[in-house]
Design a protein around this motif. Sequence first.
Motif, PDB file in Angstrom:
ATOM      1  N   GLU A  37       0.788  -1.127  -0.016  1.00 43.84           N
ATOM      2  CA  GLU A  37      -0.166   0.101  -0.023  1.00 43.84           C
ATOM      3  C   GLU A  37       0.726   1.230   0.047  1.00 43.84           C
ATOM      4  OE1 GLU A  37      -3.843  -1.972   1.940  1.00 43.84           O
ATOM      5  OE2 GLU A  37      -2.524  -0.815   3.313  1.00 43.84           O
ATOM      6  N   ALA A  38       1.944   1.238   0.765  1.00 42.95           N
ATOM      7  CA  ALA A  38       2.837   2.148   0.848  1.00 42.95           C
ATOM      8  C   ALA A  38       3.388   2.811  -0.404  1.00 42.95           C
ATOM      9  CB  ALA A  38       3.832   2.195   1.960  1.00 42.95           C
ATOM     10  N   GLU A  39       3.919   1.556  -1.195  1.00 47.74           N
ATOM     11  CA  GLU A  39       4.465   1.712  -2.495  1.00 47.74           C
ATOM     12  C   GLU A  39       3.622   1.899  -3.649  1.00 47.74           C
ATOM     13  OE1 GLU A  39       7.866   2.126  -2.887  1.00 47.74           O
ATOM     14  OE2 GLU A  39       7.903   2.254  -0.816  1.00 47.74           O
ATOM     15  N   GLY A  40       2.155   1.898  -3.406  1.00 45.89           N
ATOM     16  CA  GLY A  40       1.452   1.867  -4.667  1.00 45.89           C
ATOM     17  C   GLY A  40       1.388   0.567  -5.606  1.00 45.89           C
ATOM     18  N   LEU A  41       1.789  -0.548  -4.985  1.00 48.06           N
ATOM     19  CA  LEU A  41       1.952  -1.569  -5.830  1.00 48.06           C
ATOM     20  C   LEU A  41       0.588  -2.638  -5.601  1.00 48.06           C
ATOM     21  CD1 LEU A  41       5.412  -2.949  -4.513  1.00 48.06           C
ATOM     22  CD2 LEU A  41       4.761  -1.682  -6.547  1.00 48.06           C
ATOM     23  N   LYS A  47      -6.706  -6.305  -1.221  1.00 45.94           N
ATOM     24  CA  LYS A  47      -5.615  -6.587  -0.104  1.00 45.94           C
ATOM     25  C   LYS A  47      -6.309  -6.573   1.200  1.00 45.94           C
ATOM     26  CE  LYS A  47      -2.378  -3.719  -2.665  1.00 45.94           C
ATOM     27  NZ  LYS A  47      -3.497  -3.078  -3.447  1.00 45.94           N
ATOM     28  N   ARG A  48      -6.025  -7.699   1.997  1.00 51.85           N
ATOM     29  CA  ARG A  48      -6.685  -7.846   3.203  1.00 51.85           C
ATOM     30  C   ARG A  48      -5.695  -8.348   4.416  1.00 51.85           C
ATOM     31  NH1 ARG A  48     -12.502  -9.785   3.637  1.00 51.85           N
ATOM     32  NH2 ARG A  48     -13.394  -8.748   1.872  1.00 51.85           N
ATOM     33  N   ARG A  49      -6.067  -8.001   5.788  1.00 49.93           N
ATOM     34  CA  ARG A  49      -5.254  -8.409   6.889  1.00 49.93           C
ATOM     35  C   ARG A  49      -6.087  -9.195   7.897  1.00 49.93           C
ATOM     36  NH1 ARG A  49      -4.051  -3.343   5.456  1.00 49.93           N
ATOM     37  NH2 ARG A  49      -2.145  -2.404   5.172  1.00 49.93           N
TER      38      ARG A  49
END
Length: 160
Positions: A37-41, A47-49
């Motif tokens: 998420e931080a890198e915009g990839l 995406k889940r946690r």
Amino acid sequence: MRDLLSDYDNERCLIHGIGNVGRQDDGLGWAFIDWLEAEGLCPRAEKRRHYQMFLEDADLLSGMDRVLFVDASKEAGLDSFRLDPVAARYDLSFTSHALTIPAVMAICRQCFDRVPEVRLLTIRGYSWDLTEGLTPQAQANLDAAKAYCTKARARAVNAA
């Protein structure tokens, strides 16, 4: 030249970090998602946690073509990280607090008559203490896994 993550940058892909950031290196799966998420990839992938696998995850998987799970491991024989394909399989973990990825995939196949392509990125952790933050060794393993996942992209950019 494509990298591993290019295979997951689409709306029918899921990248699922498993773990617990309050248990030190058990947070490796979530840290991988944080990095994406931080890198915009993989902006188009879901995406889940989560702390663990749930029965309801079978429904989620049924709508996906490709899934990458990322989880920490205490496995002493694991040097840094490993990427493995995962096959659907019922196993003895079938309880509400210990579902494995293969068991959820088997439930998906039984209930929805399909199962996506699934891989597991396992990253070696060392400490599961009740504290936040990765150990330096686990951070180094996470960095190695991130580099592996993006190495083909870096080569392609440098060749241009």
